[in-house]
Scaffold this active site. Sequence first.
Site, mmCIF file in Angstrom:
data_model
loop_
_atom_site.group_PDB
_atom_site.id
_atom_site.type_symbol
_atom_site.label_atom_id
_atom_site.label_comp_id
_atom_site.label_asym_id
_atom_site.label_seq_id
_atom_site.Cartn_x
_atom_site.Cartn_y
_atom_site.Cartn_z
ATOM 1 N N ASN A 180 0.766 -1.043 -0.046
ATOM 2 C CA ASN A 180 -0.013 -0.008 0.008
ATOM 3 C C ASN A 180 0.845 1.186 0.013
ATOM 4 O OD1 ASN A 180 0.523 -0.836 2.625
ATOM 5 N ND2 ASN A 180 -0.955 0.458 3.413
ATOM 6 N N GLY A 198 2.369 -5.876 7.693
ATOM 7 C CA GLY A 198 1.275 -6.823 6.924
ATOM 8 C C GLY A 198 0.191 -7.068 7.935
ATOM 9 N N SER A 199 -0.335 -8.423 7.297
ATOM 10 C CA SER A 199 -1.654 -8.871 8.328
ATOM 11 C C SER A 199 -1.192 -9.153 9.515
ATOM 12 C CB SER A 199 -2.262 -10.026 7.647
ATOM 13 O OG SER A 199 -1.538 -11.111 7.402
ATOM 14 N N GLU A 206 4.331 -4.608 12.462
ATOM 15 C CA GLU A 206 3.127 -3.583 12.222
ATOM 16 C C GLU A 206 2.021 -4.323 11.787
ATOM 17 O OE1 GLU A 206 0.587 -1.490 11.067
ATOM 18 O OE2 GLU A 206 2.237 -0.718 9.554
ATOM 19 N N LEU A 207 0.945 -4.707 12.416
ATOM 20 C CA LEU A 207 -0.086 -5.360 11.717
ATOM 21 C C LEU A 207 -1.423 -4.754 11.558
ATOM 22 C CD1 LEU A 207 1.000 -8.237 14.209
ATOM 23 C CD2 LEU A 207 1.615 -7.945 12.088
ATOM 24 N N CYS A 235 -3.345 1.331 6.784
ATOM 25 C CA CYS A 235 -3.364 0.708 8.237
ATOM 26 C C CYS A 235 -4.088 1.516 9.080
ATOM 27 C CB CYS A 235 -2.025 0.260 8.831
ATOM 28 S SG CYS A 235 -1.242 -1.040 7.917
ATOM 29 N N GLU A 274 -10.729 -5.476 10.035
ATOM 30 C CA GLU A 274 -10.135 -4.776 9.217
ATOM 31 C C GLU A 274 -10.582 -4.691 7.819
ATOM 32 O OE1 GLU A 274 -5.532 -2.794 8.312
ATOM 33 O OE2 GLU A 274 -5.738 -5.227 8.450
#
Length: 457
Positions: free
Chosen positions: A133, A209-210, A229-230, A263, A357
Amino acid sequence: MTSPFDGKTVGTVAVAGPEDVEVALAAAERGAAVWRRTPAHERMAILLRAAELADQRAAEIARTISAESGKTITEATGEASRSGDLIRLAAFEGTQLYGETLPLDANRGTGQDKVGFTLRQPCGVVVAITPFNYPSLLVLHKLAPALAAGNAVVLKPATSTPLTALALAECFVDAGLPEGVLSVLVGSGGALGDALVTDPRVRKISFTGSTTTGEHIARVAGVKKLSLELGASCPVVVLPDADVELAASAVALGGYVNAGQVCISVQRVITHPDVTADFLDALVPKVQAIRTGDPSSAETTMGSLITTAEAERVERAIAQAGADGARVLTGGERDGAVVSPAVVADVAPDSPFSQQELFGPAVAVSSAADWESAIAQANGTAYGLGAGIFTSDVAGAVRAIREIDAGSVHINWTPLWRADLMPYGGLKGSGYGKEGPRAAVSEMTEVKTIVLHGRPW
């Protein structure tokens, strides 16, 4: 590589296999041995040259970002234009690896003849795994601090946006980065991920990511430093004393930039019943004014999602929210990989549309009758990446700062705001560890304790 907007070919790239993982890690191990011994001022000089090249190539990089991600050329230009300054910030922080002296003489009877201090050193080999992204910024938020601190890096960018990562890597190589210090492997996480994150030569993993993938990395990585970083479902609270017009304008930006594929995008708005109607009356026309279309056109203000499959998923989620009793006030229609920006009102706080999300161009609006229930809703998901609150009451703002569980809390703005120098990362299921050059350099170094022993006095 093809454009998610119209399917046209935008470039070609070699896909790595398991044998390439071994080549890259072996090179990184050799490169790390050289790079850690390179004086900090020399590392900084190379990074500053890379920053100059990133500035010179910004327009080309922006076109690449837009073509391979579906992001509007305006947004892509803004992203690419930050590259050089982000590298400069990291280059400086890599020269600031201060230690501290230790008061060993405070240890009764044993420390008077000794001097102690701490020393920071690079981790060694860093694996960086980045999403689609923000294919420039999220690559550089890992790559630049890791290199500045003296590490070698193996970068695995998203398979849908590798061209931007390769263009940025060229800036560092052309600036004089030694051989082996940086490798870029393009391929699926399923094919490459486990081989990278489980290898004992890797000391640090930085992943964005996820949540599902982050949890998997945490299970299999072994004894390594991790920054994860989720996912997120970021809330914005609008209190009765808020500037409703400001809140609506901010949400109309914060919920739809990059087609909501951020995010820290606004996913949930929690309004007091006294201002819900006014807020929706202000928000809906602003969202309807967002112009979708060809990402390469300067007239387009929202581009496509990254794939048609993702657009179909978002379309289904919006439709399901309506079937579950919410009101779709505008948007939600799909044309290929483009989903028209949506506002969905009367969303139950415990519904999947609030809890999961979305990563798409839609905002869920719910109501909360009092402060306590608003904060409970804001904190009422598994995530805690970012949050915003609109209020004119200083006491309320202070209380929100204290009580909202998120890695960043914004007063009178949405969570979709980030300065590259600030610490950035989440709480709860949104991960752990911080990005931002100073924080990332700290995460990508390790601390030794040194004790110099003299003779007893």
